[in-house]
Write a protein that holds these residues in place. Structure first.
Motif, short mmCIF file in Angstrom:
data_model
loop_
_atom_site.label_atom_id
_atom_site.label_comp_id
_atom_site.label_asym_id
_atom_site.label_seq_id
_atom_site.Cartn_x
_atom_site.Cartn_y
_atom_site.Cartn_z
N ILE A 127 -2.19 4.27 10.16
CA ILE A 127 -1.97 5.28 9.14
C ILE A 127 -0.48 5.47 8.93
CG2 ILE A 127 -2.31 7.73 8.56
CD1 ILE A 127 -4.90 7.61 10.19
N LEU A 128 -0.04 5.45 7.68
CA LEU A 128 1.36 5.73 7.38
C LEU A 128 1.41 7.00 6.55
CD1 LEU A 128 1.18 2.28 7.10
CD2 LEU A 128 3.60 2.80 7.29
N GLY A 129 2.32 7.89 6.91
CA GLY A 129 2.41 9.15 6.19
C GLY A 129 3.49 10.03 6.76
N HIS A 188 0.81 -1.22 0.00
CA HIS A 188 0.00 0.00 0.00
C HIS A 188 0.84 1.27 0.00
CE1 HIS A 188 -3.03 -2.93 1.12
NE2 HIS A 188 -3.91 -2.07 0.64
N THR A 189 2.04 1.20 0.54
CA THR A 189 2.94 2.36 0.54
C THR A 189 4.39 1.91 0.71
OG1 THR A 189 3.58 4.42 1.66
CG2 THR A 189 2.54 2.75 3.03
N SER A 190 5.28 2.66 0.06
CA SER A 190 6.71 2.34 0.22
C SER A 190 7.32 3.20 1.33
CB SER A 190 7.44 2.56 -1.10
OG SER A 190 7.28 3.93 -1.47
N LEU A 191 6.49 4.05 1.94
CA LEU A 191 7.00 4.94 3.00
C LEU A 191 7.58 4.13 4.16
CD1 LEU A 191 5.73 8.23 4.16
CD2 LEU A 191 5.60 6.46 5.91
N LYS A 192 8.78 4.52 4.58
CA LYS A 192 9.44 3.79 5.67
C LYS A 192 9.36 4.64 6.95
CE LYS A 192 13.62 1.09 6.41
NZ LYS A 192 14.46 1.57 7.46
N ASN A 217 8.70 10.67 8.69
CA ASN A 217 7.88 9.52 8.26
C ASN A 217 7.32 8.82 9.50
OD1 ASN A 217 8.60 10.14 5.70
ND2 ASN A 217 9.85 8.31 5.34
N VAL A 218 6.00 8.75 9.58
CA VAL A 218 5.38 8.23 10.80
C VAL A 218 4.41 7.07 10.50
CG1 VAL A 218 5.53 10.45 12.02
CG2 VAL A 218 3.46 9.91 10.72
N ALA A 219 4.22 6.27 11.52
CA ALA A 219 3.17 5.24 11.50
C ALA A 219 2.32 5.49 12.73
CB ALA A 219 3.79 3.85 11.57
N LYS A 268 -0.09 13.66 6.90
CA LYS A 268 -0.32 13.61 5.46
C LYS A 268 -0.24 12.13 5.09
CE LYS A 268 1.80 17.14 3.25
NZ LYS A 268 3.07 17.51 2.60
N ALA A 269 -1.42 11.51 4.97
CA ALA A 269 -1.47 10.04 4.89
C ALA A 269 -1.13 9.52 3.50
CB ALA A 269 -2.84 9.56 5.31
N GLU A 270 -0.34 8.47 3.47
CA GLU A 270 -0.07 7.75 2.20
C GLU A 270 -0.83 6.43 2.16
OE1 GLU A 270 3.77 7.40 0.64
OE2 GLU A 270 4.12 9.54 0.73
#
Ligand code: HPA
Length: 274
Positions: A65-67, A16-20, A73-75, A39-41
């Protein structure tokens, strides 16, 4: 087995997201409004994430939520899982291990709790200095997960430097606050007046039905932890009113703006340490 499960969970999330994420948040009862600042990804319901139990408690949306937030970069876990729902402590801590597996190195745990000190007022906050696990269970019982050591040092469960930044953030935002020890109990009953007296006597600052298992899991995985309790009520017998979950949610909701400002300031100030 746990490694395989974590891999499946991670694979699902990273689809769903590559955000780390590096910074994680667990938002307690009625405190989920903070998540709207992200700012949600990706926004995932606990129920759709492989190996997550889903949350059944009102006031806990049960979403991950990841964003990004303040350039970090937060979870963010909106809501959490509680052992009183009938799930095991392993299931309660599983999301923390998931965050660790995704790359989170620092975890902010928050909760709604009952104040144990007479000087506390409804709507105050408490920076968690230490904790007492009174749930009668330890989430690490059983085969050790290779993500951490068998025997976990608990000298400094809450990181001193980050806790000082959290205290400074509360001061900057002019939010009434205390420092103290969080006592984690199983619930789901609120405490008796005798229990509250006892918890106060043994050094407790606040009591609640969450957090301790997550902190243990986080320390096992080597995460730095910082903790914030919202004192939604005084413990049984310290005030005249009876306790209800509605009141807990209502008070948490009333202080949500202060809570959100504080955590935003904290994120800005703590950024260099992450
Ligand atoms: N006791 C336990 N858990 C709680 C309380 C309390 O008084 N308030 C909010 N969560």
């Amino acid at each position: 087995m746990i490694d395989q499960q974590l891999k499946e969970t991670k694979d699902f999330i990273t689809k769903h997201t590559s955000l780390k994420p590096t910074l994680g948040f667990v938002l307690g009862s009625g405190l989920s409004g903070f998540a709207s600042k992200v700012k949600a990804e990706a926004e995932l319901r606990f129920g759709e994430i492989p190996h997550f139990s889903s949350s059944t408690v009102e006031g806990h949306p049960g979403k991950l939520i990841l964003g990004t937030l303040e350039g970090v970069n937060v979870a963010v876990m909106c809501g959490r899982l509680h052992a009183y729902e009938g799930i095991s402590m392993q299931q309660v801590m599983y999301p923390v291990r998931t965050l660790a597996t995704l790359g989170v190195r620092t975890l902010v745990v928050t909760n709604a709790s009952g104040g144990l000190q007479k000087k506390m007022k409804q709507g105050d906050f408490m920076v968690i200095r230490d904790q007492i696990n009174f749930t009668g269970e330890n989430p690490l019982r059983g085969p050790n997960w290779a993500g951490g050591p068998r025997f976990v040092d608990m000298t400094e469960p809450f990181d001193k430097q980050l806790s000082a930044i959290l205290t400074a953030s509360l001061k900057k935002e002019k939010v009434r606050h205390h420092q103290g020890v969080y006592i984690g109990v199983m619930g789901p009953t609120y405490e008796t007046a005798a229990e509250i007296k006892f918890y106060g006597k043994i050094g407790g600052g606040a009591v609640g039905m969450s957090t301790v298992a997550e902190v243990i899991a986080a320390r096992h995985a080597g995460l730095k932890v910082v903790g914030l309790s919202c004192i939604t009520n005084l413990g049984t017998g310290l005030s005249k009113t009876k306790l209800t979950h509605e009141e807990v949610k209502e008070v948490a909701h009333q202080v949500e703006a202060k809570f959100t400002r504080t955590l935003l300031t904290f994120t800005r100030q703590a950024k260099k340490l992450l």
